[in-house]
Write a protein that holds these residues in place. Sequence first.
Motif, PDB file in Angstrom:
ATOM      1  N   GLY A 171      50.622  29.443   9.485  1.00 33.62           N
ATOM      2  CA  GLY A 171      49.636  29.015  10.656  1.00 33.62           C
ATOM      3  C   GLY A 171      50.391  28.908  11.975  1.00 33.62           C
ATOM      4  N   SER A 172      51.652  29.414  11.791  1.00 39.23           N
ATOM      5  CA  SER A 172      52.423  29.352  13.277  1.00 39.23           C
ATOM      6  C   SER A 172      52.239  30.683  14.212  1.00 39.23           C
ATOM      7  CB  SER A 172      53.904  29.434  12.946  1.00 39.23           C
ATOM      8  OG  SER A 172      54.477  30.714  13.154  1.00 39.23           O
ATOM      9  N   PRO A 173      52.377  30.308  15.440  1.00 45.93           N
ATOM     10  CA  PRO A 173      51.878  31.336  16.421  1.00 45.93           C
ATOM     11  C   PRO A 173      52.606  32.631  16.141  1.00 45.93           C
ATOM     12  CG  PRO A 173      52.398  29.516  17.522  1.00 45.93           C
ATOM     13  CD  PRO A 173      52.878  29.200  16.188  1.00 45.93           C
ATOM     14  N   ALA A 174      53.737  32.696  15.572  1.00 41.67           N
ATOM     15  CA  ALA A 174      54.701  34.008  15.512  1.00 41.67           C
ATOM     16  C   ALA A 174      53.772  34.703  14.305  1.00 41.67           C
ATOM     17  CB  ALA A 174      55.897  33.556  15.013  1.00 41.67           C
ATOM     18  N   LEU A 175      52.856  34.196  13.576  1.00 38.35           N
ATOM     19  CA  LEU A 175      52.026  35.058  12.665  1.00 38.35           C
ATOM     20  C   LEU A 175      50.818  35.210  12.935  1.00 38.35           C
ATOM     21  CD1 LEU A 175      53.059  33.661   9.055  1.00 38.35           C
ATOM     22  CD2 LEU A 175      54.230  35.251  10.555  1.00 38.35           C
ATOM     23  N   THR A 176      50.296  34.556  14.269  1.00 37.90           N
ATOM     24  CA  THR A 176      48.860  34.744  14.628  1.00 37.90           C
ATOM     25  C   THR A 176      48.955  35.913  15.741  1.00 37.90           C
ATOM     26  OG1 THR A 176      49.010  32.453  14.541  1.00 37.90           O
ATOM     27  CG2 THR A 176      46.958  33.272  15.438  1.00 37.90           C
ATOM     28  N   PHE A 177      48.729  37.228  15.019  1.00 37.77           N
ATOM     29  CA  PHE A 177      49.122  38.217  15.754  1.00 37.77           C
ATOM     30  C   PHE A 177      48.240  39.311  15.114  1.00 37.77           C
ATOM     31  CE2 PHE A 177      53.021  38.844  14.196  1.00 37.77           C
ATOM     32  CZ  PHE A 177      53.048  40.425  13.942  1.00 37.77           C
ATOM     33  N   ALA A 178      48.009  40.463  15.787  1.00 35.96           N
ATOM     34  CA  ALA A 178      47.362  41.634  14.837  1.00 35.96           C
ATOM     35  C   ALA A 178      47.344  43.033  15.704  1.00 35.96           C
ATOM     36  CB  ALA A 178      46.047  41.382  14.534  1.00 35.96           C
ATOM     37  N   PRO A 179      47.540  44.126  15.044  1.00 32.33           N
ATOM     38  CA  PRO A 179      47.785  45.424  15.856  1.00 32.33           C
ATOM     39  C   PRO A 179      46.409  45.601  16.660  1.00 32.33           C
ATOM     40  CG  PRO A 179      47.401  45.969  13.501  1.00 32.33           C
ATOM     41  CD  PRO A 179      47.493  44.272  13.542  1.00 32.33           C
ATOM     42  N   LEU A 180      46.516  46.125  17.653  1.00 32.88           N
ATOM     43  CA  LEU A 180      45.498  46.613  18.593  1.00 32.88           C
ATOM     44  C   LEU A 180      45.045  47.911  18.715  1.00 32.88           C
ATOM     45  CD1 LEU A 180      46.029  43.876  21.479  1.00 32.88           C
ATOM     46  CD2 LEU A 180      44.231  43.675  19.551  1.00 32.88           C
ATOM     47  N   LEU A 183      41.253  37.566  14.743  1.00 33.54           N
ATOM     48  CA  LEU A 183      41.816  38.902  14.438  1.00 33.54           C
ATOM     49  C   LEU A 183      43.088  38.980  13.301  1.00 33.54           C
ATOM     50  CD1 LEU A 183      42.147  40.802  17.868  1.00 33.54           C
ATOM     51  CD2 LEU A 183      40.537  41.329  15.752  1.00 33.54           C
ATOM     52  N   ALA A 184      43.742  38.096  13.504  1.00 36.53           N
ATOM     53  CA  ALA A 184      45.029  37.988  12.774  1.00 36.53           C
ATOM     54  C   ALA A 184      44.352  37.561  11.176  1.00 36.53           C
ATOM     55  CB  ALA A 184      46.109  36.446  13.104  1.00 36.53           C
ATOM     56  N   ALA A 185      43.470  36.605  11.130  1.00 39.34           N
ATOM     57  CA  ALA A 185      42.791  36.497   9.816  1.00 39.34           C
ATOM     58  C   ALA A 185      42.128  37.797   9.174  1.00 39.34           C
ATOM     59  CB  ALA A 185      41.819  35.344  10.217  1.00 39.34           C
ATOM     60  N   LEU A 186      41.330  38.423  10.135  1.00 40.77           N
ATOM     61  CA  LEU A 186      40.729  39.418   9.359  1.00 40.77           C
ATOM     62  C   LEU A 186      41.854  40.609   9.016  1.00 40.77           C
ATOM     63  CD1 LEU A 186      37.984  40.274  11.892  1.00 40.77           C
ATOM     64  CD2 LEU A 186      37.658  39.671   9.532  1.00 40.77           C
ATOM     65  N   PHE A 187      42.777  40.601   9.681  1.00 38.80           N
ATOM     66  CA  PHE A 187      44.040  41.413   9.256  1.00 38.80           C
ATOM     67  C   PHE A 187      44.766  41.129   8.183  1.00 38.80           C
ATOM     68  CE2 PHE A 187      48.786  42.872  10.434  1.00 38.80           C
ATOM     69  CZ  PHE A 187      48.361  44.494   9.845  1.00 38.80           C
ATOM     70  N   LEU A 247      38.553  48.175   2.623  1.00 35.24           N
ATOM     71  CA  LEU A 247      39.118  46.880   2.631  1.00 35.24           C
ATOM     72  C   LEU A 247      39.585  46.593   4.311  1.00 35.24           C
ATOM     73  CD1 LEU A 247      41.722  47.360  -0.262  1.00 35.24           C
ATOM     74  CD2 LEU A 247      39.505  46.450  -0.218  1.00 35.24           C
ATOM     75  N   ALA A 248      39.804  47.333   4.945  1.00 38.64           N
ATOM     76  CA  ALA A 248      40.200  47.255   6.466  1.00 38.64           C
ATOM     77  C   ALA A 248      38.991  47.312   7.338  1.00 38.64           C
ATOM     78  CB  ALA A 248      41.282  48.321   6.850  1.00 38.64           C
ATOM     79  N   GLU A 249      37.646  47.715   6.770  1.00 34.59           N
ATOM     80  CA  GLU A 249      36.451  47.699   7.342  1.00 34.59           C
ATOM     81  C   GLU A 249      36.195  46.423   8.491  1.00 34.59           C
ATOM     82  OE1 GLU A 249      33.107  48.674   9.288  1.00 34.59           O
ATOM     83  OE2 GLU A 249      33.022  46.979   7.761  1.00 34.59           O
ATOM     84  N   PRO A 250      36.232  45.370   7.877  1.00 35.71           N
ATOM     85  CA  PRO A 250      35.773  44.049   8.645  1.00 35.71           C
ATOM     86  C   PRO A 250      36.926  44.250   9.849  1.00 35.71           C
ATOM     87  CG  PRO A 250      35.924  43.625   6.459  1.00 35.71           C
ATOM     88  CD  PRO A 250      36.300  45.041   6.502  1.00 35.71           C
ATOM     89  N   PHE A 251      38.232  44.287   9.660  1.00 42.42           N
ATOM     90  CA  PHE A 251      39.100  44.189  10.620  1.00 42.42           C
ATOM     91  C   PHE A 251      38.990  45.156  11.503  1.00 42.42           C
ATOM     92  CE2 PHE A 251      43.243  45.729  12.178  1.00 42.42           C
ATOM     93  CZ  PHE A 251      43.767  44.785  13.009  1.00 42.42           C
ATOM     94  N   LEU A 252      38.640  46.606  11.047  1.00 42.16           N
ATOM     95  CA  LEU A 252      38.712  47.707  12.145  1.00 42.16           C
ATOM     96  C   LEU A 252      37.549  47.829  12.888  1.00 42.16           C
ATOM     97  CD1 LEU A 252      39.910  50.718   9.591  1.00 42.16           C
ATOM     98  CD2 LEU A 252      41.190  49.584  11.542  1.00 42.16           C
TER      99      LEU A 252
END
Length: 483
Positions: free
Chosen positions: A229-238, A195-199, A170-175
């Motif tokens: 949609g707020s910026p506080a939710l627009t992040f993802a692990p790197l 990235l946030a959307a894929l995560f 399931l995580a493949e597209p994100f990873l």
Amino acid sequence: MTGIADEALIAVDTVMDRISGLADPTLRLGVTGLSRSGKTVFITALVHNLLHGGRLPLFEPQKSGRLRHAYLEPQPDDAVPRFQYEDHVAALIKDRVWPESTRAISEMRLTIDYDAGSFMGRLFSGGRLALDIVDYPGEWLLDLPLLSKDFEAFSREAIELARLPIRARLAEPFLSRLQTIDSQKEASESEARELAALFTDYLRACRTDELALSTLPPGRFLMPGDLEGSPALTFAPLLPAETGGGRNSLRAMMERRYEAYKTHVVRPFFREHITRLDRQIVLIDAMQAMNAGADAVADLERALTGILECFRQGRFNAVTGLFSRKIDRLLIAATKADHIHHESHERLEAIVRRLVDKASERARYHGADVGTLAMAAVRATREGLVEQSGQSLPVISGVPIAGETIGGEIFDGQTRTAIFPGDLPADPNSIFQKGQDGEPAHPIRFVRFRPPMLEKTAGGAALSLPHIRLDRALQFLIGDRLV
Ligand code: GDP
């Protein structure tokens, strides 16, 4: 916000609560659980049964005839949306459809007048209790550990989890997108959003019925409430980097947003809501996890460990710099017990106990009095016996929702049908074992039924929603405050 400022705010809240509590004793009851665990149905059924004199023989104040009158009053917190009780009752009773599920925090106040049976009760409560019910997504609780983690630690753990065999597909597209990202180069909003959307897509995919995974922080990615949609939710692990990026790098941007999420979302939620609770019920859908298999059960147990951590005494000080008013009773309840025959109810309860024991061992939990229960806030089925090849089989019957299927048959939403749901295992330890060929070891035949018709109360005068052991839940959660 510093820990000291947080503590000062909590202290003010606590004093204000106490002052208002002097006029009318109040009890704040938190209701939580992961999405679709049954929070909305539980609160609606609880309030409806208390307002309409439902059958609650194991709820001592009703059994002893001391409940006088229950009524709704305006809630004390103007900034929190009200629990949409009236809409939910109309859905359940008029339309006989399940109400809309919890998407964010909400609250309502039910005031109960009763005859105080004890001298102390008469002296201190005057025979009145204001019950403030706070409904919130369990996903949000799973954010507590983030408060003690920096962005690097969060990224490392989130990516490790995403690479576990059960999640990796399931995580493949994100990873694989992550592999192509150079996090040190200048940040672009479109890359951050992608990235946030894929995560988020990956986290969502983990919650499907077949997988039913539970531990998926950050909690607002699945249940954003009003933060969609707020910026506080627009992040993802790197992925880890050799060197930190410059101020304008994607890495720095993600890190800033992660910290903003903790400061502006997670910390205020715990400070303003969780620290003010007196009692808590956590609902779990144990049968859904069992139907999805041993990995989902292990994941549910991991989520429960996280949840128990949140209510562990002293834990707030250690992790968050917040102190908590002590929750002194915590009930973990498996819902939807009407999907199995009553002969299996004790087994379901043993399974919940086993899950909680394991989780509290891992969380090194100590603090509140913890109860466990198997219940159905609304009983949508009846029980019966069916003769088959000279054997009588225990069955349940109800009206399956239109479109539900079993053995190829598609239901029309009108016809009462009996099904043999299967037995739960006698040994609760076996829910952690894998079945053959990756199949669940203990599948339950599961059909979603329509809500039931109302039934007559004990006195026969009123009509109320049928349930299983809702009265035991009530007795544990509030019975001692109505003495
Ligand atoms: P929430 O997301 O925790 O608010 O979950 P809900 O209360 O909306 O419940 C999710 C779904 O579970 C409902 O739509 C029902 O299909 C089912 N459900 C919840 N509680 C019960 C129950 O007591 N009995 C039965 N039969 N189904 C239930």
